[in-house]
Scaffold this motif. Structure first.
Motif, PDB file in Angstrom:
ATOM      1  N   VAL A   1       0.842  -1.203   0.000  1.00 48.50           N
ATOM      2  CA  VAL A   1       0.000   0.000   0.000  1.00 48.50           C
ATOM      3  C   VAL A   1       0.872   1.247   0.000  1.00 48.50           C
ATOM      4  O   VAL A   1       0.614   2.200  -0.744  1.00 48.50           O
ATOM      5  CB  VAL A   1      -0.956  -0.006   1.207  1.00 48.50           C
ATOM      6  CG1 VAL A   1      -1.752   1.274   1.298  1.00 48.50           C
ATOM      7  CG2 VAL A   1      -1.891  -1.209   1.130  1.00 48.50           C
ATOM      8  N   ALA A   2       1.921   1.252   0.806  1.00 44.52           N
ATOM      9  CA  ALA A   2       2.815   2.416   0.868  1.00 44.52           C
ATOM     10  C   ALA A   2       3.523   2.633  -0.471  1.00 44.52           C
ATOM     11  O   ALA A   2       3.669   3.771  -0.930  1.00 44.52           O
ATOM     12  CB  ALA A   2       3.844   2.226   1.985  1.00 44.52           C
ATOM     13  N   PHE A   3       3.923   1.555  -1.122  1.00 45.05           N
ATOM     14  CA  PHE A   3       4.563   1.664  -2.433  1.00 45.05           C
ATOM     15  C   PHE A   3       3.582   2.231  -3.457  1.00 45.05           C
ATOM     16  O   PHE A   3       3.951   3.068  -4.283  1.00 45.05           O
ATOM     17  CB  PHE A   3       5.087   0.302  -2.885  1.00 45.05           C
ATOM     18  CG  PHE A   3       5.843   0.345  -4.176  1.00 45.05           C
ATOM     19  CD1 PHE A   3       7.115   0.877  -4.215  1.00 45.05           C
ATOM     20  CD2 PHE A   3       5.271  -0.145  -5.349  1.00 45.05           C
ATOM     21  CE1 PHE A   3       7.812   0.914  -5.409  1.00 45.05           C
ATOM     22  CE2 PHE A   3       5.959  -0.103  -6.532  1.00 45.05           C
ATOM     23  CZ  PHE A   3       7.243   0.432  -6.573  1.00 45.05           C
ATOM     24  N   GLY A   4       2.349   1.780  -3.414  1.00 45.05           N
ATOM     25  CA  GLY A   4       1.326   2.325  -4.310  1.00 45.05           C
ATOM     26  C   GLY A   4       1.104   3.808  -4.105  1.00 45.05           C
ATOM     27  O   GLY A   4       0.931   4.560  -5.067  1.00 45.05           O
ATOM     28  N   ILE A   5       1.100   4.252  -2.853  1.00 45.96           N
ATOM     29  CA  ILE A   5       0.950   5.680  -2.563  1.00 45.96           C
ATOM     30  C   ILE A   5       2.125   6.465  -3.100  1.00 45.96           C
ATOM     31  O   ILE A   5       1.959   7.529  -3.701  1.00 45.96           O
ATOM     32  CB  ILE A   5       0.778   5.898  -1.045  1.00 45.96           C
ATOM     33  CG1 ILE A   5      -0.583   5.369  -0.587  1.00 45.96           C
ATOM     34  CG2 ILE A   5       0.919   7.357  -0.675  1.00 45.96           C
ATOM     35  CD1 ILE A   5      -0.763   5.364   0.909  1.00 45.96           C
ATOM     36  N   LEU A   6       3.328   5.948  -2.909  1.00 44.09           N
ATOM     37  CA  LEU A   6       4.508   6.631  -3.417  1.00 44.09           C
ATOM     38  C   LEU A   6       4.509   6.702  -4.946  1.00 44.09           C
ATOM     39  O   LEU A   6       4.888   7.715  -5.539  1.00 44.09           O
ATOM     40  CB  LEU A   6       5.777   5.943  -2.925  1.00 44.09           C
ATOM     41  CG  LEU A   6       6.114   6.110  -1.456  1.00 44.09           C
ATOM     42  CD1 LEU A   6       7.343   5.292  -1.088  1.00 44.09           C
ATOM     43  CD2 LEU A   6       6.343   7.575  -1.129  1.00 44.09           C
ATOM     44  N   MET A   7       4.080   5.637  -5.614  1.00 40.19           N
ATOM     45  CA  MET A   7       4.050   5.631  -7.067  1.00 40.19           C
ATOM     46  C   MET A   7       2.975   6.571  -7.608  1.00 40.19           C
ATOM     47  O   MET A   7       3.193   7.239  -8.623  1.00 40.19           O
ATOM     48  CB  MET A   7       3.803   4.208  -7.594  1.00 40.19           C
ATOM     49  CG  MET A   7       4.993   3.288  -7.427  1.00 40.19           C
ATOM     50  SD  MET A   7       6.389   3.808  -8.414  1.00 40.19           S
ATOM     51  CE  MET A   7       7.487   4.460  -7.196  1.00 40.19           C
ATOM     52  N   SER A   8       1.835   6.646  -6.941  1.00 44.29           N
ATOM     53  CA  SER A   8       0.783   7.554  -7.407  1.00 44.29           C
ATOM     54  C   SER A   8       1.161   9.023  -7.151  1.00 44.29           C
ATOM     55  O   SER A   8       0.760   9.898  -7.898  1.00 44.29           O
ATOM     56  CB  SER A   8      -0.552   7.225  -6.755  1.00 44.29           C
ATOM     57  OG  SER A   8      -0.506   7.515  -5.384  1.00 44.29           O
ATOM     58  N   ALA A   9       1.929   9.265  -6.118  1.00 47.45           N
ATOM     59  CA  ALA A   9       2.374  10.635  -5.831  1.00 47.45           C
ATOM     60  C   ALA A   9       3.465  11.070  -6.797  1.00 47.45           C
ATOM     61  O   ALA A   9       3.607  12.250  -7.086  1.00 47.45           O
ATOM     62  CB  ALA A   9       2.883  10.734  -4.397  1.00 47.45           C
ATOM     63  N   GLY A  10       4.212  10.111  -7.315  1.00 45.03           N
ATOM     64  CA  GLY A  10       5.313  10.450  -8.227  1.00 45.03           C
ATOM     65  C   GLY A  10       4.866  10.756  -9.630  1.00 45.03           C
ATOM     66  O   GLY A  10       5.551  11.450 -10.381  1.00 45.03           O
TER      67      GLY A  10
END
Length: 99
Positions: free
Chosen positions: A89-98
């Protein structure tokens, strides 16, 4: 450190690791329980679970003569599961923010 003191510290570390793992697992099962910072709190709880479980195993193996590490192993496995699911979930948030 005496064997009884080591046994007590292993017991405390193991149960603290299990408690943090269960809390992290509950937060993964019910992600809306935390309105803000959910995956990051889950990730921190998973890492804390791993640290506590492996410290308990290290102290138990080194200083307790008849150490049975099944509970600390359960805590470590629970910590790996919490880190895995919260990390996704944290990786998904980081990828969507990037992007």
């Amino acid at each position: 450190m005496s064997a009884e003191t080591a046994r007590r510290s292993v017991r405390i570390l193991t149960w603290a690791g299990l408690a943090t793992g269960v809390i992290g697992g509950l937060l993964i099962a019910f992600p809306k329980a935390l309105a803000f910072g959910g995956p990051w709190v889950q990730l921190a709880l998973g890492i804390a679970t791993l640290v506590l479980a492996f410290r308990a195993r290290k102290a138990g193996i080194a200083e307790v003569p008849d150490f049975d590490g099944r509970l600390s192993l359960l805590a470590a496995l629970l910590g790996f599961a919490v880190v895995f699911f919260a990390g996704q979930v944290a990786f998904g948030i980081l990828m969507s923010a990037g992007s």
